[in-house]
Design a protein around this motif. Structure first.
Motif, PDB file in Angstrom:
ATOM      1  N   ASN A   1       0.839  -1.194   0.000  1.00 26.86           N
ATOM      2  CA  ASN A   1       0.000   0.000   0.000  1.00 26.86           C
ATOM      3  C   ASN A   1       0.873   1.243   0.000  1.00 26.86           C
ATOM      4  O   ASN A   1       1.855   1.332   0.736  1.00 26.86           O
ATOM      5  N   LEU A   2       0.515   2.218  -0.855  1.00 24.93           N
ATOM      6  CA  LEU A   2       1.309   3.431  -1.016  1.00 24.93           C
ATOM      7  C   LEU A   2       0.756   4.607  -0.209  1.00 24.93           C
ATOM      8  O   LEU A   2      -0.382   4.580   0.260  1.00 24.93           O
ATOM      9  N   TYR A   3       1.571   5.647  -0.119  1.00 24.89           N
ATOM     10  CA  TYR A   3       1.182   6.895   0.528  1.00 24.89           C
ATOM     11  C   TYR A   3       0.075   7.615  -0.261  1.00 24.89           C
ATOM     12  O   TYR A   3      -0.048   7.456  -1.478  1.00 24.89           O
ATOM     13  N   PRO A   4      -0.695   8.482   0.416  1.00 25.55           N
ATOM     14  CA  PRO A   4      -1.574   9.416  -0.288  1.00 25.55           C
ATOM     15  C   PRO A   4      -0.792  10.628  -0.768  1.00 25.55           C
ATOM     16  O   PRO A   4       0.394  10.786  -0.455  1.00 25.55           O
ATOM     17  N   ASN A   5      -1.483  11.510  -1.483  1.00 19.68           N
ATOM     18  CA  ASN A   5      -0.787  12.650  -2.093  1.00 19.68           C
ATOM     19  C   ASN A   5      -0.461  13.771  -1.120  1.00 19.68           C
ATOM     20  O   ASN A   5       0.201  14.742  -1.503  1.00 19.68           O
ATOM     21  N   TYR A   6      -0.914  13.666   0.142  1.00 15.04           N
ATOM     22  CA  TYR A   6      -0.533  14.689   1.109  1.00 15.04           C
ATOM     23  C   TYR A   6       0.730  14.318   1.886  1.00 15.04           C
ATOM     24  O   TYR A   6       1.134  15.031   2.806  1.00 15.04           O
ATOM     25  N   CYS A   7       1.364  13.226   1.521  1.00 16.00           N
ATOM     26  CA  CYS A   7       2.645  12.877   2.124  1.00 16.00           C
ATOM     27  C   CYS A   7       3.720  13.832   1.596  1.00 16.00           C
ATOM     28  O   CYS A   7       3.796  14.078   0.391  1.00 16.00           O
ATOM     29  N   PRO A   8       4.574  14.364   2.458  1.00 14.16           N
ATOM     30  CA  PRO A   8       5.625  15.293   1.986  1.00 14.16           C
ATOM     31  C   PRO A   8       6.706  14.567   1.194  1.00 14.16           C
ATOM     32  O   PRO A   8       6.860  13.340   1.312  1.00 14.16           O
ATOM     33  N   PRO A   9       7.487  15.290   0.395  1.00 13.83           N
ATOM     34  CA  PRO A   9       8.510  14.659  -0.451  1.00 13.83           C
ATOM     35  C   PRO A   9       9.518  13.796   0.308  1.00 13.83           C
ATOM     36  O   PRO A   9       9.959  12.771  -0.216  1.00 13.83           O
ATOM     37  N   HIS A  10       9.873  14.177   1.549  1.00 15.21           N
ATOM     38  CA  HIS A  10      10.863  13.369   2.264  1.00 15.21           C
ATOM     39  C   HIS A  10      10.313  11.985   2.603  1.00 15.21           C
ATOM     40  O   HIS A  10      11.071  11.033   2.770  1.00 15.21           O
ATOM     41  N   GLY A  11       8.978  11.860   2.699  1.00 12.27           N
ATOM     42  CA  GLY A  11       8.384  10.540   2.895  1.00 12.27           C
ATOM     43  C   GLY A  11       8.248   9.773   1.595  1.00 12.27           C
ATOM     44  O   GLY A  11       8.498   8.573   1.536  1.00 12.27           O
ATOM     45  N   LEU A  12       7.856  10.474   0.546  1.00 17.92           N
ATOM     46  CA  LEU A  12       7.693   9.846  -0.766  1.00 17.92           C
ATOM     47  C   LEU A  12       9.021   9.369  -1.341  1.00 17.92           C
ATOM     48  O   LEU A  12       9.062   8.356  -2.052  1.00 17.92           O
ATOM     49  N   GLY A  13      10.079  10.106  -1.071  1.00 20.57           N
ATOM     50  CA  GLY A  13      11.361   9.788  -1.694  1.00 20.57           C
ATOM     51  C   GLY A  13      11.457  10.309  -3.115  1.00 20.57           C
ATOM     52  O   GLY A  13      12.384   9.953  -3.853  1.00 20.57           O
ATOM     53  N   THR A  14      10.514  11.149  -3.510  1.00 18.69           N
ATOM     54  CA  THR A  14      10.509  11.779  -4.838  1.00 18.69           C
ATOM     55  C   THR A  14      10.108  13.238  -4.671  1.00 18.69           C
ATOM     56  O   THR A  14       9.523  13.630  -3.655  1.00 18.69           O
ATOM     57  N   ALA A  15      10.360  14.041  -5.695  1.00 22.48           N
ATOM     58  CA  ALA A  15      10.051  15.464  -5.627  1.00 22.48           C
ATOM     59  C   ALA A  15       8.556  15.720  -5.640  1.00 22.48           C
ATOM     60  O   ALA A  15       8.068  16.671  -5.027  1.00 22.48           O
ATOM     61  N   THR A  16       7.793  14.878  -6.357  1.00 25.22           N
ATOM     62  CA  THR A  16       6.347  15.057  -6.475  1.00 25.22           C
ATOM     63  C   THR A  16       5.637  13.724  -6.298  1.00 25.22           C
ATOM     64  O   THR A  16       6.229  12.645  -6.434  1.00 25.22           O
ATOM     65  N   TYR A  17       4.340  13.819  -6.039  1.00 25.93           N
ATOM     66  CA  TYR A  17       3.534  12.603  -5.905  1.00 25.93           C
ATOM     67  C   TYR A  17       3.397  11.895  -7.251  1.00 25.93           C
ATOM     68  O   TYR A  17       3.455  10.664  -7.323  1.00 25.93           O
ATOM     69  N   ALA A  18       3.222  12.658  -8.320  1.00 28.02           N
ATOM     70  CA  ALA A  18       3.116  12.058  -9.655  1.00 28.02           C
ATOM     71  C   ALA A  18       4.359  11.248  -9.982  1.00 28.02           C
ATOM     72  O   ALA A  18       4.271  10.150 -10.557  1.00 28.02           O
ATOM     73  N   GLU A  19       5.510  11.759  -9.604  1.00 28.98           N
ATOM     74  CA  GLU A  19       6.756  11.029  -9.838  1.00 28.98           C
ATOM     75  C   GLU A  19       6.810   9.758  -8.990  1.00 28.98           C
ATOM     76  O   GLU A  19       7.303   8.715  -9.444  1.00 28.98           O
ATOM     77  N   HIS A  20       6.293   9.831  -7.777  1.00 29.67           N
ATOM     78  CA  HIS A  20       6.249   8.662  -6.889  1.00 29.67           C
ATOM     79  C   HIS A  20       5.434   7.535  -7.531  1.00 29.67           C
ATOM     80  O   HIS A  20       5.869   6.375  -7.580  1.00 29.67           O
ATOM     81  N   ILE A  21       4.256   7.879  -8.044  1.00 29.17           N
ATOM     82  CA  ILE A  21       3.395   6.884  -8.694  1.00 29.17           C
ATOM     83  C   ILE A  21       4.058   6.357  -9.959  1.00 29.17           C
ATOM     84  O   ILE A  21       4.037   5.147 -10.240  1.00 29.17           O
ATOM     85  N   GLU A  22       4.649   7.243 -10.735  1.00 30.11           N
ATOM     86  CA  GLU A  22       5.303   6.833 -11.978  1.00 30.11           C
ATOM     87  C   GLU A  22       6.433   5.846 -11.709  1.00 30.11           C
ATOM     88  O   GLU A  22       6.557   4.822 -12.400  1.00 30.11           O
ATOM     89  N   GLN A  23       7.260   6.121 -10.727  1.00 31.83           N
ATOM     90  CA  GLN A  23       8.364   5.216 -10.400  1.00 31.83           C
ATOM     91  C   GLN A  23       7.854   3.876  -9.873  1.00 31.83           C
ATOM     92  O   GLN A  23       8.432   2.825 -10.154  1.00 31.83           O
ATOM     93  N   TYR A  24       6.770   3.911  -9.123  1.00 34.38           N
ATOM     94  CA  TYR A  24       6.209   2.654  -8.612  1.00 34.38           C
ATOM     95  C   TYR A  24       5.667   1.798  -9.748  1.00 34.38           C
ATOM     96  O   TYR A  24       5.928   0.586  -9.805  1.00 34.38           O
ATOM     97  N   LEU A  25       4.943   2.384 -10.659  1.00 29.35           N
ATOM     98  CA  LEU A  25       4.392   1.617 -11.777  1.00 29.35           C
ATOM     99  C   LEU A  25       5.495   1.062 -12.671  1.00 29.35           C
ATOM    100  O   LEU A  25       5.311   0.027 -13.321  1.00 29.35           O
ATOM    101  N   ALA A  26       6.645   1.710 -12.676  1.00 31.30           N
ATOM    102  CA  ALA A  26       7.760   1.240 -13.498  1.00 31.30           C
ATOM    103  C   ALA A  26       8.329  -0.088 -13.012  1.00 31.30           C
ATOM    104  O   ALA A  26       8.985  -0.795 -13.790  1.00 31.30           O
ATOM    105  N   ILE A  27       8.078  -0.460 -11.761  1.00 40.56           N
ATOM    106  CA  ILE A  27       8.598  -1.746 -11.249  1.00 40.56           C
ATOM    107  C   ILE A  27       7.595  -2.884 -11.460  1.00 40.56           C
ATOM    108  O   ILE A  27       7.773  -3.971 -10.928  1.00 40.56           O
ATOM    109  N   ARG A  28       6.536  -2.609 -12.206  1.00 40.78           N
ATOM    110  CA  ARG A  28       5.548  -3.619 -12.626  1.00 40.78           C
ATOM    111  C   ARG A  28       4.848  -4.301 -11.442  1.00 40.78           C
ATOM    112  O   ARG A  28       4.910  -5.513 -11.264  1.00 40.78           O
TER     113      ARG A  28
END
Length: 422
Positions: free
Chosen positions: A162-189
């Motif tokens: 289960n992933l974070y929601p979009n109100y998680c700050p970047p230091h929790g996401l590990g990415t600059a934006t939430y969209a990037e977080h989702i994109e990187q996750y989907l890239a691992i299939r």
């Protein structure tokens, strides 16, 4: 044409082929059916030795069909899986502490996944195992290793994250934006994308954040062909209110309008401490009102689920909002005119087009006079009691077919459209 079935995309999204009703069973007219069930699941269960057969029976009675079993140890998970396997329609994933021993830098440690699967695979209800909640993107290489190993060795088993929601700050996401977080996750299939989002604060509601999260996940998952799930607010904890039936339905039906394939509750079993008023109390007793509410809403999902699973989201729009908050009714929409605050999802299925109409107001009911596209010849409401289609009366008005509806606060309905020439 917009309403044409996107066969390849739909099959990828559902993870399999579409099938007719079971052999020997009459197929309900106008309904689409899928080999994949609509998953009604939850966060938190009774734990370890408290995860008894009685507790599993209560989960099923509440209308859950995808159980998260927090036995942690083999003996407790096996007992729970045996209880779940009494019900042919129930699936379950286990929480097993051995998964924490799997390390990316130690390739041999991935054999722990083999041990976990072998210990539970004889139980019909076993579907997969829990991996981690709300990981940073820094953990994605580790997750990719788990997904790849499991897919190659145990293709029928699902590792659940289960992933974070979009109100998680970047230091929790590990990415600059939430969209990037989702994109990187989907890239691992991943086999699916699940996230949690809780908009109902004690003194406010974060509607904008809720819908932007739905929209971002929908957009990216459709592009990747990955089913998308959401965990919704059910219990109360400091700063967060106890949702009522209208607010709960608003969460459910707005997600369905965006094409989500699973609804999960946070929490079913009350963890205790700062959390209160789940369907089951911390001591294992039933909370009568909350249990009844979950069971009531889940009855709707069981009726609509077989239809929803065979549908792919085509378009979503919201009405009755400021221009910056919603798109309004599009000129070529399947609905051409409606007044009020609504969430409208256009969904395409194997034999037709569907509209999920959700009341965007979680405080009061709304009356709607909907004018459909001129090509709409007939409209059928999918019953939330039987799952069967019921004809809706249409009247011509200003050259468009019109129908009147009334929906309770936060509630939703699913309609099938029949087009001229079909």
């Amino acid at each position: 044409m917009l309403r044409r079935l996107r066969i390849i995309g739909l099959i990828v999204l559902l993870g399999g082929t579409l099938t007719a009703a079971r052999a020997g069973e009459p197929e309900a007219p106008l309904l689409d059916r899928s080999s994949e069930p609509f998953r009604i699941t939850h966060w938190w269960s009774a734990q370890r030795e408290a995860l008894s057969e009685e507790q599993v029976d209560l989960m099923v009675e509440a209308g859950l069909n995808y159980l998260q079993l927090m036995g942690h140890q083999v003996e407790h998970n096996r007992r729970a899986l045996a209880a779940a396997s009494k019900y042919p329609w129930v699936e379950a994933i286990v929480h097993d502490g051995r998964l924490s021993e799997v390390k990316l830098e130690a390739p041999d440690s991935f054999q722990r996944i083999d041990d976990i699967v072998k210990d539970y695979s004889s139980y019909p209800a076993f579907k997969g195992f829990y991996v981690i909640d709300e990981p940073s993107a820094t953990r994605f290489p580790w997750l990719e290793g788990i997904y790849t190993y499991t897919r190659e060795r145990w293709p029928e088993v699902t590792p659940y994250v289960n992933l974070y929601p979009n109100y998680c700050p970047p230091h929790g996401l590990g990415t600059a934006t939430y969209a990037e977080h989702i994109e990187q996750y989907l890239a691992i299939r991943p086999p699916l994308l699940s996230y949690d989002h809780y908009p109902f604060y004690v003194d406010s509601v974060n509607e904008a954040g809720w819908f932007s999260n739905l929209e971002e996940v929908r957009r990216q998952c459709l592009g990747a062909g990955v089913p998308y799930w959401v965990i919704i607010q059910f219990v109360e904890w400091p700063g967060m209110r106890l949702v009522n039936e209208a607010q709960l339905r608003w969460s459910v039906y707005s997600a369905l309008a965006y094409g989500f394939k699973s609804i999960s509750y946070f929490c079913y079993f009350t963890p205790g401490g700062q959390f209160k008023n789940g369907a089951i109390e911390p001591d294992g007793r039933v909370h009568p009102e909350r249990f009844a509410l979950m069971k009531k809403v889940n009855r709707d999902l069981h009726a609509l689920g077989p239809v929803l699973m065979a549908l792919c989201s085509e378009r979503v729009y919201r009405t009755g909002l400021a221009p910056e908050q919603g798109t309004g009714v599009p000129e070529d929409g399947w609905i051409r005119s409606v007044e009020g605050k609504w969430i409208i999802g256009e969904l395409q299925g194997q034999r037709g087009s569907y509209v999920l109409l959700a009341n965007g107001d979680y405080e009061q009911s709304q009356e709607a006079r909907i004018r459909w596209a001129p090509e709409v010849q007939a409209v059928y409401r999918v019953s939330k009691q039987t799952g069967r289609p019921e004809p809706v009366r249409l009247r011509p008005r200003k050259g468009l077919p019109e129908a009147a509806f009334s929906l309770a606060a936060g509630d939703g309905e699913l309609y099938r459209l029949e087009w001229n020439g079909e």
